[in-house]
Design an enzyme around this catalytic site. Sequence first.
Site, PDB file in Angstrom:
ATOM      1  N   ARG A  57       0.814  -1.211   0.000  1.00  0.00           N
ATOM      2  CA  ARG A  57       0.000   0.000   0.000  1.00  0.00           C
ATOM      3  C   ARG A  57       0.854   1.270   0.000  1.00  0.00           C
ATOM      4  NH1 ARG A  57      -4.393  -0.458   2.173  1.00  0.00           N
ATOM      5  NH2 ARG A  57      -3.556  -2.296   3.198  1.00  0.00           N
ATOM      6  N   THR A  58       1.783   1.351   0.946  1.00  0.00           N
ATOM      7  CA  THR A  58       2.589   2.563   1.073  1.00  0.00           C
ATOM      8  C   THR A  58       3.497   2.736  -0.147  1.00  0.00           C
ATOM      9  OG1 THR A  58       2.569   2.240   3.461  1.00  0.00           O
ATOM     10  CG2 THR A  58       4.162   3.796   2.605  1.00  0.00           C
ATOM     11  N   LYS A  86      24.715  -8.676   2.255  1.00  0.00           N
ATOM     12  CA  LYS A  86      26.080  -9.220   2.253  1.00  0.00           C
ATOM     13  C   LYS A  86      27.062  -8.294   2.938  1.00  0.00           C
ATOM     14  CE  LYS A  86      25.152 -10.596  -2.239  1.00  0.00           C
ATOM     15  NZ  LYS A  86      25.566 -10.310  -3.611  1.00  0.00           N
ATOM     16  N   ARG A 107      11.510   2.446   3.181  1.00  0.00           N
ATOM     17  CA  ARG A 107      10.997   1.724   4.341  1.00  0.00           C
ATOM     18  C   ARG A 107      12.041   0.685   4.711  1.00  0.00           C
ATOM     19  NH1 ARG A 107       5.340  -0.684   6.328  1.00  0.00           N
ATOM     20  NH2 ARG A 107       4.978   1.543   6.220  1.00  0.00           N
ATOM     21  N   HIS A 135       6.649   6.898  10.914  1.00  0.00           N
ATOM     22  CA  HIS A 135       6.053   6.748   9.593  1.00  0.00           C
ATOM     23  C   HIS A 135       5.342   8.072   9.332  1.00  0.00           C
ATOM     24  CE1 HIS A 135       4.201   5.247   6.105  1.00  0.00           C
ATOM     25  NE2 HIS A 135       3.297   4.443   6.596  1.00  0.00           N
TER      26      HIS A 135
END
Lengths: 338, 338, 338
Positions: A57-58, A86, A107, A135
């Site tokens: 969604r975001t 890595k 994110r 957020h």
Amino acid sequence: MDFIGANILSVSQFERVDIDRVFEVADAMGPYARREKVTRVLEGAILGNMFLEPSTRTRLSFGAAFNLLGGTVRETVGISASAMAKGESLYDTARVLSGYSDVICMRHPQEGSVAEFAAASRVPVVNGGDGANEHPTQALLDLYTIRKELEGHGRSLDEFRIAMIGDLKHGRTVHSLCKLLCLFGRVQVALVSPPELAMPEEIVDRLRKAGHQVTVTDQLEGAIAHVDIVYSTRIQEERFASQEEADRYRGRFRLNRDIFTRHAEPNTVIMHPLPRDSRAEANELDIDLNEHPSLAIFRQTDNGLLVRMALFALLLGVEDKVDHYAHAVRWHSRRNPV
Amino acid sequence: MDFIGANILSVSQFERVDIDRVFEVADAMGPYARREKVTRVLEGAILGNMFLEPSTRTRLSFGAAFNLLGGTVRETVGISASAMAKGESLYDTARVLSGYSDVICMRHPQEGSVAEFAAASRVPVVNGGDGANEHPTQALLDLYTIRKELEGHGRSLDEFRIAMIGDLKHGRTVHSLCKLLCLFGRVQVALVSPPELAMPEEIVDRLRKAGHQVTVTDQLEGAIAHVDIVYSTRIQEERFASQEEADRYRGRFRLNRDIFTRHAEPNTVIMHPLPRDSRAEANELDIDLNEHPSLAIFRQTDNGLLVRMALFALLLGVEDKVDHYAHAVRWHSRRNPV
Amino acid sequence: MDFIGANILSVSQFERVDIDRVFEVADAMGPYARREKVTRVLEGAILGNMFLEPSTRTRLSFGAAFNLLGGTVRETVGISASAMAKGESLYDTARVLSGYSDVICMRHPQEGSVAEFAAASRVPVVNGGDGANEHPTQALLDLYTIRKELEGHGRSLDEFRIAMIGDLKHGRTVHSLCKLLCLFGRVQVALVSPPELAMPEEIVDRLRKAGHQVTVTDQLEGAIAHVDIVYSTRIQEERFASQEEADRYRGRFRLNRDIFTRHAEPNTVIMHPLPRDSRAEANELDIDLNEHPSLAIFRQTDNGLLVRMALFALLLGVEDKVDHYAHAVRWHSRRNPV
């Protein structure tokens, strides 16, 4: 705040004047989001949409918002897809990837990681959620939605009543929303949760210091009786300390049509940060409210586009040029805002 | 080489005149990569960016380069996402997917697979790395970086000094770079590695036959003393034949600020193919050089955009039209090349 | 059918006049797919390309078709990437995501899920395959290919001969194709399969009621002797009830160059829905036909672009404006349709 070239990492960056500016620009984005007009103002600009933790969604909201301004999106989903797995540092990743974009949304599952990334990035970074931390665009779209929903009610962000319901201890969205509310006038805040999932004291104190009137309760029915906004969040059973606690509170914070109709004022607005668990057993906003006009949860996500468009426009300094590079949409759109 | 419609599969395809042409076009891409100008020359063209093995950096670099020319990108990441996993041949995949794109970049874990794909493709294919075999655009961007870094030093690709350090046996990038160096004049090449991870004899011979002066050593300090370029690569411990060998050489090929300052000339340039393992225990270019002006590793990745833009422009025959379809950028960019 | 704003969920939606309209528009898309012209008619429009089950070919075909009309694509691949995995309903997903797009293509592993999604979506939804149920654009591109291939043969969709071979019991594509054939005139249909993998009776009945002449057989050689089209599909060994059955029929429905040359008319056309298992042990269309001019399998996938472009143009009501917003392509394309 000087928006041009800024990072958007936390709601704490915003002063009232900044919020007003974002919302003013968001208002102006309406014709583009409703597909009446198309703009080329960001033609050639590249958004690096880095979702090292998935969030469909975001991710799509950020990407679509950038597209709606005429920009292009390059995307990365999942941390395993990345050299970070890595041993590459966030520093290296930021220095490299910021050479490929004009603005980056990120994110990341770890708290503080987006700020660390932003410190090394050569382009503005927008925090799309860093673990339990922040957020900020969610909080902004929630506040923007409250403002819009209040418009018809003779209320404003400086004088309204809100009940927040559910797991207020762990809910990142309600914490951030409360911080933003501290920038505004006289708000009556009812905090409704089981005692062990109560809003952290620190946030309650901030609200009170800001002049707001705060009530703490575990009684849903009374709390929603005289409010303009009900902000509902889910309680996950595993958050309770014991199964006994879970059993005691099961369903008592689940808002449904019956409870809403019996206890709330008719034009009270229902919000939720989404996603929502629609399974019957979830302690969640009930689906029997899906067609209720008070349900603003999809208006929230629609507003998210506007707020994210506004932020991109401000960070790249084009907020006054959007209309200059616009033309009428060429296709027949069935898309109607909720 | 006739670039229009060609596949870019190996550094062996390039003659000196081709390299010169690519670099000349890459130089002209600067204003677009620095976001001074935006071009629409590839408007409507589609890059099929097929990363059947993940590589965030390379994938984003190819995609952004195509976007910077005004083109559009369709992407595939991961082989499990593909019918190939169910027995579809590279032939079928190439015949189908080349109908959806105007040019394809492909990374694939198996050696030779990209060439096999290209043979059946109906559009030009660029090798984005096929196992241990080739990664030609990395070699081109390394060489382009050397050329650019030497500019201020009164040196050129036909007369300079380079030390290559680390695992020279398995390093695909140093092998390809050496092959490209054979197209140029008098280079002094110091090859610095543990004996068991030495550059393959075949490549050392090619360098010598091309007229270059080659030194082989396992002493880092002396080798970096009088060079223009230090090209550092990581040694993974598991590459050693025994733990004793690993213990003997641990850290001896790790370049850090102290060693660099004490032994190298001040304007020696440090390169690395990236990604770099920034964990303390890695046998790797040290992060204490991060802010050192000699560190060119992020200039390398920035140059990668220019080189890839140049290749796309040449393969699609638009290198002389890029400016014709250009206009000034409309947003405020904070993006500064390193 | 009124195409503007419609959902495309099933072949059953289409009447003959609708098919004719789609194919007429598809024909007009040729210059864009062949890269002679570029159009901006969908500039600013966003396709939400939601592949909750991976399908590289179909996903890229939808995406490229939208790009060829000047539109932009936002993509989601894999169901784990989605909140649906955590109990979000298709209703919520559709209400949210349809706010981010102008049209949505969805593939989903569960039958009926795309229709459920479409019911809540605020924008048109195209079914990209929902489990064993429907994949209407595949059927449309198959029919469009038959029509095109017949053109040179003095045949038409109202009078031609087709043999369908392989697993006709489970083959979603042959079921859908048969349903579409019922809209047309006199077709001779030979259904070639092992008895236990025969075409369902219900579909055979529909064909006969539509006036077509249907033959059911398990003899490949005779069936392909006098047909215009051979539509081949794979038989997976695990579909047989017992290993004895599998052994009895192994290879008997595998079309190869030898059998084709000895039994079929020279200009018979070979089709296949793809992907094809090219491993030697597969019961599959043989790769020794790869260069045979009768092999239309890559013309099918090329035609898929045209049909999908046509559907997008019709759903968004721009089919008559595509040329108005067009200009000549600027790059040298090597892309030749098969």
